[in-house]
Design a protein around this motif. Structure first.
Motif, PDB file in Angstrom:
ATOM      1  N   PRO A  71       0.827  -1.207   0.000  1.00  0.00           N
ATOM      2  CA  PRO A  71       0.000   0.000   0.000  1.00  0.00           C
ATOM      3  C   PRO A  71       0.862   1.258   0.000  1.00  0.00           C
ATOM      4  CG  PRO A  71      -0.818  -1.580   1.602  1.00  0.00           C
ATOM      5  CD  PRO A  71       0.497  -2.102   1.117  1.00  0.00           C
ATOM      6  N   GLY A  72       0.471   2.223  -0.809  1.00  0.00           N
ATOM      7  CA  GLY A  72       1.199   3.481  -0.885  1.00  0.00           C
ATOM      8  C   GLY A  72       2.061   3.593  -2.118  1.00  0.00           C
ATOM      9  N   VAL A  73       2.530   2.454  -2.622  1.00  0.00           N
ATOM     10  CA  VAL A  73       3.300   2.490  -3.882  1.00  0.00           C
ATOM     11  C   VAL A  73       2.649   1.621  -4.955  1.00  0.00           C
ATOM     12  CG1 VAL A  73       5.507   2.994  -2.799  1.00  0.00           C
ATOM     13  CG2 VAL A  73       4.832   0.618  -3.123  1.00  0.00           C
ATOM     14  N   ASP A  74       1.610   0.876  -4.593  1.00  0.00           N
ATOM     15  CA  ASP A  74       0.993  -0.017  -5.559  1.00  0.00           C
ATOM     16  C   ASP A  74       0.435   0.739  -6.763  1.00  0.00           C
ATOM     17  OD1 ASP A  74      -0.749   1.092  -3.661  1.00  0.00           O
ATOM     18  OD2 ASP A  74      -2.281  -0.421  -4.028  1.00  0.00           O
ATOM     19  N   GLY A  75      -0.024   1.953  -6.539  1.00  0.00           N
ATOM     20  CA  GLY A  75      -0.622   2.717  -7.638  1.00  0.00           C
ATOM     21  C   GLY A  75       0.378   3.244  -8.643  1.00  0.00           C
ATOM     22  N   VAL A  76       1.671   3.297  -8.269  1.00  0.00           N
ATOM     23  CA  VAL A  76       2.667   3.840  -9.203  1.00  0.00           C
ATOM     24  C   VAL A  76       3.366   2.738  -9.995  1.00  0.00           C
ATOM     25  CG1 VAL A  76       3.066   5.812  -7.706  1.00  0.00           C
ATOM     26  CG2 VAL A  76       4.559   3.815  -7.516  1.00  0.00           C
ATOM     27  N   ALA A  77       3.044   1.490  -9.716  1.00  0.00           N
ATOM     28  CA  ALA A  77       3.699   0.372 -10.399  1.00  0.00           C
ATOM     29  C   ALA A  77       2.922   0.033 -11.667  1.00  0.00           C
ATOM     30  CB  ALA A  77       3.790  -0.840  -9.486  1.00  0.00           C
ATOM     31  N   GLY A  78       3.168   0.810 -12.709  1.00  0.00           N
ATOM     32  CA  GLY A  78       2.464   0.629 -13.969  1.00  0.00           C
ATOM     33  C   GLY A  78       3.140  -0.384 -14.865  1.00  0.00           C
ATOM     34  N   PRO A  79       2.865  -0.319 -16.172  1.00  0.00           N
ATOM     35  CA  PRO A  79       3.467  -1.265 -17.120  1.00  0.00           C
ATOM     36  C   PRO A  79       4.992  -1.139 -17.142  1.00  0.00           C
ATOM     37  CG  PRO A  79       1.638  -0.058 -18.119  1.00  0.00           C
ATOM     38  CD  PRO A  79       1.929   0.620 -16.821  1.00  0.00           C
ATOM     39  N   LEU A  80       5.640  -2.239 -17.448  1.00  0.00           N
ATOM     40  CA  LEU A  80       7.089  -2.221 -17.578  1.00  0.00           C
ATOM     41  C   LEU A  80       7.494  -1.529 -18.873  1.00  0.00           C
ATOM     42  CD1 LEU A  80       7.936  -5.877 -16.474  1.00  0.00           C
ATOM     43  CD2 LEU A  80       8.406  -3.799 -15.188  1.00  0.00           C
ATOM     44  N   ASP A  81       8.613  -0.837 -18.820  1.00  0.00           N
ATOM     45  CA  ASP A  81       9.201  -0.224 -20.014  1.00  0.00           C
ATOM     46  C   ASP A  81      10.081  -1.298 -20.663  1.00  0.00           C
ATOM     47  OD1 ASP A  81      10.705   1.144 -21.883  1.00  0.00           O
ATOM     48  OD2 ASP A  81      11.002   2.916 -20.614  1.00  0.00           O
ATOM     49  N   ALA A  82       9.504  -2.067 -21.582  1.00  0.00           N
ATOM     50  CA  ALA A  82      10.212  -3.204 -22.156  1.00  0.00           C
ATOM     51  C   ALA A  82      11.524  -2.817 -22.827  1.00  0.00           C
ATOM     52  CB  ALA A  82       9.303  -3.961 -23.128  1.00  0.00           C
ATOM     53  N   PRO A  83      11.566  -1.753 -23.656  1.00  0.00           N
ATOM     54  CA  PRO A  83      12.860  -1.384 -24.249  1.00  0.00           C
ATOM     55  C   PRO A  83      13.927  -1.068 -23.202  1.00  0.00           C
ATOM     56  CG  PRO A  83      11.075  -0.341 -25.456  1.00  0.00           C
ATOM     57  CD  PRO A  83      10.462  -0.957 -24.229  1.00  0.00           C
ATOM     58  N   ALA A  84      13.525  -0.429 -22.096  1.00  0.00           N
ATOM     59  CA  ALA A  84      14.489  -0.116 -21.044  1.00  0.00           C
ATOM     60  C   ALA A  84      14.978  -1.389 -20.359  1.00  0.00           C
ATOM     61  CB  ALA A  84      13.870   0.834 -20.024  1.00  0.00           C
ATOM     62  N   VAL A  85      14.069  -2.345 -20.145  1.00  0.00           N
ATOM     63  CA  VAL A  85      14.464  -3.613 -19.532  1.00  0.00           C
ATOM     64  C   VAL A  85      15.448  -4.356 -20.434  1.00  0.00           C
ATOM     65  CG1 VAL A  85      13.648  -5.885 -18.788  1.00  0.00           C
ATOM     66  CG2 VAL A  85      12.329  -3.836 -18.203  1.00  0.00           C
ATOM     67  N   LEU A  86      15.160  -4.392 -21.725  1.00  0.00           N
ATOM     68  CA  LEU A  86      16.048  -5.096 -22.655  1.00  0.00           C
ATOM     69  C   LEU A  86      17.395  -4.387 -22.763  1.00  0.00           C
ATOM     70  CD1 LEU A  86      13.539  -6.053 -25.502  1.00  0.00           C
ATOM     71  CD2 LEU A  86      14.303  -7.439 -23.564  1.00  0.00           C
ATOM     72  N   ALA A  87      17.380  -3.068 -22.726  1.00  0.00           N
ATOM     73  CA  ALA A  87      18.640  -2.319 -22.785  1.00  0.00           C
ATOM     74  C   ALA A  87      19.481  -2.584 -21.540  1.00  0.00           C
ATOM     75  CB  ALA A  87      18.362  -0.829 -22.937  1.00  0.00           C
ATOM     76  N   HIS A  88      18.826  -2.660 -20.378  1.00  0.00           N
ATOM     77  CA  HIS A  88      19.548  -2.972 -19.149  1.00  0.00           C
ATOM     78  C   HIS A  88      20.132  -4.382 -19.221  1.00  0.00           C
ATOM     79  CE1 HIS A  88      20.630  -3.148 -14.945  1.00  0.00           C
ATOM     80  NE2 HIS A  88      19.857  -4.211 -14.775  1.00  0.00           N
ATOM     81  N   ARG A  89      19.351  -5.323 -19.755  1.00  0.00           N
ATOM     82  CA  ARG A  89      19.857  -6.684 -19.954  1.00  0.00           C
ATOM     83  C   ARG A  89      21.122  -6.665 -20.823  1.00  0.00           C
ATOM     84  NH1 ARG A  89      17.499  -9.997 -23.873  1.00  0.00           N
ATOM     85  NH2 ARG A  89      17.770  -8.110 -25.121  1.00  0.00           N
ATOM     86  N   ASP A  90      21.083  -5.890 -21.909  1.00  0.00           N
ATOM     87  CA  ASP A  90      22.246  -5.795 -22.790  1.00  0.00           C
ATOM     88  C   ASP A  90      23.467  -5.256 -22.044  1.00  0.00           C
ATOM     89  OD1 ASP A  90      20.505  -6.639 -24.733  1.00  0.00           O
ATOM     90  OD2 ASP A  90      20.415  -4.735 -25.804  1.00  0.00           O
ATOM     91  N   HIS A  91      23.219  -4.261 -21.193  1.00  0.00           N
ATOM     92  CA  HIS A  91      24.321  -3.689 -20.402  1.00  0.00           C
ATOM     93  C   HIS A  91      24.912  -4.727 -19.456  1.00  0.00           C
ATOM     94  CE1 HIS A  91      26.583  -0.906 -17.872  1.00  0.00           C
ATOM     95  NE2 HIS A  91      25.960  -1.428 -16.819  1.00  0.00           N
ATOM     96  N   GLU A  92      24.054  -5.495 -18.809  1.00  0.00           N
ATOM     97  CA  GLU A  92      24.523  -6.467 -17.815  1.00  0.00           C
ATOM     98  C   GLU A  92      25.351  -7.582 -18.446  1.00  0.00           C
ATOM     99  OE1 GLU A  92      24.383  -6.365 -14.471  1.00  0.00           O
ATOM    100  OE2 GLU A  92      23.639  -4.328 -14.790  1.00  0.00           O
ATOM    101  N   VAL A  93      25.119  -7.866 -19.719  1.00  0.00           N
ATOM    102  CA  VAL A  93      25.922  -8.896 -20.389  1.00  0.00           C
ATOM    103  C   VAL A  93      27.052  -8.275 -21.206  1.00  0.00           C
ATOM    104  CG1 VAL A  93      24.004 -10.521 -20.454  1.00  0.00           C
ATOM    105  CG2 VAL A  93      24.413  -9.030 -22.426  1.00  0.00           C
ATOM    106  N   GLY A  94      27.334  -6.998 -20.962  1.00  0.00           N
ATOM    107  CA  GLY A  94      28.432  -6.332 -21.648  1.00  0.00           C
ATOM    108  C   GLY A  94      28.231  -6.231 -23.144  1.00  0.00           C
ATOM    109  N   ASN A  95      26.924  -6.192 -23.545  1.00  0.00           N
ATOM    110  CA  ASN A  95      26.614  -6.183 -24.975  1.00  0.00           C
ATOM    111  C   ASN A  95      27.303  -7.332 -25.709  1.00  0.00           C
ATOM    112  OD1 ASN A  95      24.841  -3.733 -25.438  1.00  0.00           O
ATOM    113  ND2 ASN A  95      26.560  -2.820 -24.322  1.00  0.00           N
TER     114      ASN A  95
END
Length: 475
Positions: A71-95
């Protein structure tokens, strides 16, 4: 130096994934000249196509799910930013570049050879480089096979033309498929269903067996399946694929019940095979493509120089367990090279991989998480142990209640009644992955129940489940 000149080392390691890197680190620390050969990226499957990218995909999924239950943050947890998630994945594997891992190998003083390694008789390895150059490496003390495993695909007509995903494509995809069929019910299937559904795919999971995560306690797969179904995943158990084909951009699947399903991509998560088919096993009397049987010092049966670590020995197909084996084998190789007359090979000795039998931990990063170490109740009973299972609903734990509204989870410990020590522990619920090391310590340390009673869990944390389990056992 000519192309075919033989170069002598103390140790030659085949495969520079986490397992190969760790055995090289241990043998170099012991002063042994070590060469390591890698045909793909230094860092291996875990770093680029398995553990790291999959968890990079799953972490935002789990974080959002946790936020939605507070409660209190549940309303701000909207859809995931898929391109941002995939870009972060790319960063974590050193591209998918391995410069950092190569620098680490240089730092420990191991010699890296890029190319395909094959045994060419006892203690001899030939390396064919990317430009066709040849090297012959000899090992005074040991050759360590750390070549890992790959996805096993079923024998279905036309499957190659479909271009199915394996775990590699599932963790490395550059965009979110609109519709994804996943075949399998194990860890890869469960985690990828969790990730890609949350990122926007319409996911259907086809499980040949009765449920998910069949190697864990039954309630683990049940709770994960229940959550996936509630999220909108179409989960079908007792279902096999009869045929698969691609019609244009669409994958068409026909099941054994005659259902026709369509998707943009299909992932087969149906097991693993060892990468031992083309490493020259036949030159030392072993079967190409086979799992390599080893003793508890990780030395291949009937050999005095060949070691097999990680997935290839089929003891525990987990990165952390392979790294554990590498630490054991590194100590073994160093001791044997130094002429130590008697190794510590008793259970839990410095030169025995005892944890492979008794205390293998694993976390499945679904929502809810599932974590286990040691034996399940069924495994303990099959082993003939006199045991008692103690179950606790995590809603009885204040830390879990505070962690998330509507928290659902369960814990079980399997107690050996003769020694009153733990043989296995399983947790299922949000956030339980961080509990499993405490269970690993209890199982590997064979800590008596009476002593565990004095290990006081902090209030209010989810770890207070330990108190509830011990109270239930004591009655």
């Amino acid at each position: 130096m000519t192309e075919t000149e033989s170069i002598a080392y103390d140790v030659v390691v085949l495969g520079a994934g986490p397992v190969g890197e760790n055995v090289a680190d241990r043998t170099r620390a012991a002063g042994l000249a070590t060469a390591i050969v890698e045909r793909e990226l230094v860092g291996g499957e875990c770093s680029y196509w398995a553990c790291i990218p999959s968890k990079a995909l799953l972490r935002p999924v789990i974080a959002r799910a946790d936020a939605r239950r507070v409660p209190g943050v549940d309303g701000v947890a909207g859809p995931l930013d898929a391109p941002a998630v995939l870009a972060h994945r790319d960063h974590e594997v050193g591209n998918w570049h391995d410069d950092g891992q190569v620098a680490w190998l240089d730092g420990i003083g191991a010699d890296l050879y890029r190319g395909h390694a094959r045994l060419a008789g006892p203690r001899t390895v030939t390396v064919t480089g990317p430009d066709g150059e040849q090297h012959v490496l000899t090992a005074r003390h040991a050759v360590a096979v750390c070549t890992g495993s790959g996805a096993r695909l079923p024998d279905l007509p036309g499957l190659a033309e479909v271009k199915p995903w394996t775990s590699r494509e599932a963790t490395g995809a550059k965009s979110v498929p609109g519709r994804l069929i996943i075949v399998g019910g194990g860890v890869v299937a469960s985690e990828m269903a969790t990730a890609w559904h949350a990122l926007g795919s319409e996911v259907t999971v086809l499980v040949r067996g009765k449920g998910l995560l069949p190697r864990m306690e039954p309630f683990a797969g049940e709770l994960v399946a229940e959550a996936l179904a509630e999220a909108g995943v179409d989960l079908r158990t007792g279902t096999s694929v009869e045929s698969v084909r691609r019609e244009g951009d669409t994958v068409v699947v026909v099941t054994d019940s005659g259902d026709r399903l369509e998707a943009d991509e299909i992932l087969f998560a149906t097991g693993r095979v060892p990468h031992t088919d083309d490493i020259g096993l036949e030159t030392v009397g072993l079967e190409p493509g086979s799992w390599l049987e080893v003793d508890d010092t990780l030395r291949v049966t009937d050999s005095d120089w060949l070691y097999a670590l990680g997935d290839v020995n089929h003891r525990a197909l987990l990165t952390h367990q392979g790294k554990y084996q590498a630490r054991i084998a590194g100590a073994v190789i160093a001791a044997r090279a130094a002429g130590v007359p008697l190794l510590e090979t008793d259970p839990w000795g410095a030169h025995a991989a005892t944890a492979d039998h008794a205390a293998v931990p694993q976390v499945v990063f679904t929502d809810p998480e599932a974590a286990a170490v040691g034996l399940s109740l069924a495994e303990a009973e099959q082993a003939g142990r006199r045991v008692r299972a103690v179950d606790v609903d995590l809603t009885s734990v204040e830390g879990a209640i505070l962690y998330a509204d509507g928290y659902r989870g369960r814990a079980r410990m399997v107690v050996d009644l003769d020694s009153e020590t733990l043989l296995g522990v399983t947790f299922v619920g949000p956030g339980v992955g961080e509990l499993i090391h405490s269970a690993s310590v209890a199982v590997a340390g064979e800590v008596p129940i009476d002593r565990l009673w004095h290990a006081v869990p902090s209030f209010p944390t989810i770890s207070e489940v330990w108190l509830r389990l011990l109270e239930a056992y004591r009655g």
